[in-house]
Scaffold this active site. Structure first.
Site, PDB file in Angstrom:
ATOM      1  N   ARG A 190    -100.412  81.490 104.013  1.00  0.00           N
ATOM      2  CA  ARG A 190     -99.767  81.431 105.345  1.00  0.00           C
ATOM      3  C   ARG A 190     -98.079  82.405 105.720  1.00  0.00           C
ATOM      4  O   ARG A 190     -97.930  82.706 106.228  1.00  0.00           O
ATOM      5  CB  ARG A 190     -99.857  80.237 105.687  1.00  0.00           C
ATOM      6  N   ASN A 198    -104.391  76.301 107.784  1.00  0.00           N
ATOM      7  CA  ASN A 198    -105.704  76.608 106.222  1.00  0.00           C
ATOM      8  C   ASN A 198    -106.285  75.195 106.891  1.00  0.00           C
ATOM      9  O   ASN A 198    -105.829  74.627 107.425  1.00  0.00           O
ATOM     10  CB  ASN A 198    -104.630  75.683 104.800  1.00  0.00           C
TER      11      ASN A 198
END
Length: 95
Positions: free
Chosen positions: A21, A39
């Site tokens: 990320r 996520n």
């Protein structure tokens, strides 16, 4: 100027717990894109990105490679209606 283009992508593989990320946000910011990354409970990472079509396509190519510690097995994406609601690219909590 090219019209704004938007995609929603799901990235499969070893993409959680490997700074995916953070690297995704960094790549998006460097390319001047807006949107978010998060996520998912199924072990994938979901991405929504808006920007000029050519730049978003470069970003999709980046998603296939990912962060240095990730192992991307598949990237699925589809076009979305660009809303222009995002003024930055952020990391969101799990979805």
């Amino acid at each position: 100027m090219n019209p704004t283009y938007c995609i929603r992508a799901k990235v499969h593989g070893r993409v959680q717990g490997v700074a995916f990320r953070s690297y995704t946000r960094q790549a998006a910011v460097e390319l001047g894109l807006s949107g978010w990354v998060r996520n998912c409970s199924d072990g994938t990472v979901e991405v929504l990105a808006e920007g000029e079509r050519m730049i978003v396509e470069q970003f999709i190519n980046w998603l296939h490679v990912g962060s240095p510690f990730s192992q991307v097995s598949k990237v699925e994406y589809n076009d979305q209606t660009a809303t222009g609601e995002f003024d930055s690219f952020e990391i969101r909590f799990s979805g």
